[in-house]
Design a protein around this motif. Structure first.
Motif, PDB file in Angstrom:
ATOM      1  N   HIS A  28      40.309  40.411  26.202  1.00  0.00           N
ATOM      2  CA  HIS A  28      40.667  40.819  27.487  1.00  0.00           C
ATOM      3  C   HIS A  28      40.692  42.630  26.917  1.00  0.00           C
ATOM      4  O   HIS A  28      40.399  43.491  27.585  1.00  0.00           O
ATOM      5  CB  HIS A  28      41.892  40.891  27.964  1.00  0.00           C
ATOM      6  CG  HIS A  28      43.126  41.207  27.219  1.00  0.00           C
ATOM      7  ND1 HIS A  28      43.698  40.214  26.421  1.00  0.00           N
ATOM      8  CD2 HIS A  28      44.088  41.995  27.222  1.00  0.00           C
ATOM      9  CE1 HIS A  28      44.574  40.640  25.555  1.00  0.00           C
ATOM     10  NE2 HIS A  28      45.064  41.824  26.255  1.00  0.00           N
ATOM     11  N   ARG A  38      37.564  43.779  35.583  1.00  0.00           N
ATOM     12  CA  ARG A  38      38.039  42.788  36.272  1.00  0.00           C
ATOM     13  C   ARG A  38      37.953  41.256  35.135  1.00  0.00           C
ATOM     14  O   ARG A  38      38.715  40.680  35.382  1.00  0.00           O
ATOM     15  CB  ARG A  38      37.262  42.453  37.650  1.00  0.00           C
ATOM     16  CG  ARG A  38      37.502  43.821  38.499  1.00  0.00           C
ATOM     17  CD  ARG A  38      37.106  43.257  39.806  1.00  0.00           C
ATOM     18  NE  ARG A  38      37.306  44.509  40.837  1.00  0.00           N
ATOM     19  CZ  ARG A  38      38.285  45.171  41.385  1.00  0.00           C
ATOM     20  NH1 ARG A  38      39.342  44.662  40.870  1.00  0.00           N
ATOM     21  NH2 ARG A  38      38.218  46.210  42.117  1.00  0.00           N
ATOM     22  N   ASP A  42      40.886  38.933  34.352  1.00  0.00           N
ATOM     23  CA  ASP A  42      40.846  37.364  34.179  1.00  0.00           C
ATOM     24  C   ASP A  42      41.122  36.754  32.931  1.00  0.00           C
ATOM     25  O   ASP A  42      41.817  35.577  32.863  1.00  0.00           O
ATOM     26  CB  ASP A  42      39.451  36.866  34.691  1.00  0.00           C
ATOM     27  CG  ASP A  42      39.204  37.329  36.382  1.00  0.00           C
ATOM     28  OD1 ASP A  42      40.286  37.437  37.024  1.00  0.00           O
ATOM     29  OD2 ASP A  42      37.919  37.345  36.666  1.00  0.00           O
ATOM     30  N   ARG A  45      44.725  36.859  31.988  1.00  0.00           N
ATOM     31  CA  ARG A  45      45.719  35.760  33.010  1.00  0.00           C
ATOM     32  C   ARG A  45      45.808  34.544  31.934  1.00  0.00           C
ATOM     33  O   ARG A  45      46.735  33.709  32.018  1.00  0.00           O
ATOM     34  CB  ARG A  45      45.141  35.592  34.114  1.00  0.00           C
ATOM     35  CG  ARG A  45      45.555  36.703  35.274  1.00  0.00           C
ATOM     36  CD  ARG A  45      45.105  36.390  36.487  1.00  0.00           C
ATOM     37  NE  ARG A  45      45.106  37.558  37.403  1.00  0.00           N
ATOM     38  CZ  ARG A  45      44.057  38.315  37.568  1.00  0.00           C
ATOM     39  NH1 ARG A  45      42.829  38.035  37.253  1.00  0.00           N
ATOM     40  NH2 ARG A  45      44.113  39.498  38.315  1.00  0.00           N
TER      41      ARG A  45
END
Length: 142
Positions: A28, A38, A42, A45
């Protein structure tokens, strides 16, 4: 450990071990700089902060997520995530140049909350803003 022992036996030099690898799925922090915030959210998470080996890495991961929230216009999530990073590792959060830059940007780009101003003060960002030439600090409003 065998390779480390072999190097020591052959050369007499001690070998510094690298830190443990990051958990799988830790891309990330690279995704926002690659232009896909985005996808970065994702990926984030799917990562357990507890799986990261130190509070400093957890704080840095949260800082990366905060930057990403800022890039997609989720200001309140950005501030909330910065505060979580601060709770995790206050000194790391307060000293990180990227985090301080983000806090400074948030202060001038939209509405500020008590929480954001408190974070800015604890990070030394408010003092830096006042000391900067042309910041308007110390001027009389006419």
């Amino acid at each position: 450990m065998t390779a480390v022992r072999e190097v020591f036996e052959k050369t007499g030099h001690r070998v510094r071990l690298l830190p443990p690898p990051l958990p799988e799925g830790y891309p990330h922090s690279a995704a926002p700089s690659a232009g896909d915030p985005r996808a970065a959210l994702d990926a984030a998470r799917g990562i357990s902060l507890k799986a990261l080996p130190s509070v400093e890495r957890r704080s840095r991961a949260l800082g990366d997520v905060a930057v990403t929230y800022d890039r997609v216009g989720r200001r309140s999530d950005c501030v909330r995530t910065l505060l979580a990073a601060e709770r995790c590792a206050p000194q790391e959060t307060h000293a990180c140049p990227a985090t301080k830059s983000l806090i400074s940007s948030l202060l001038v780009s939209g509405p500020t909350s008590t929480e954001l101003r408190g974070l800015a003060e604890r990070s030394g960002v408010l003092a830096e803003e006042e000391d900067r030439p042309g910041s308007g600090a110390g001027r009389w409003a006419l």
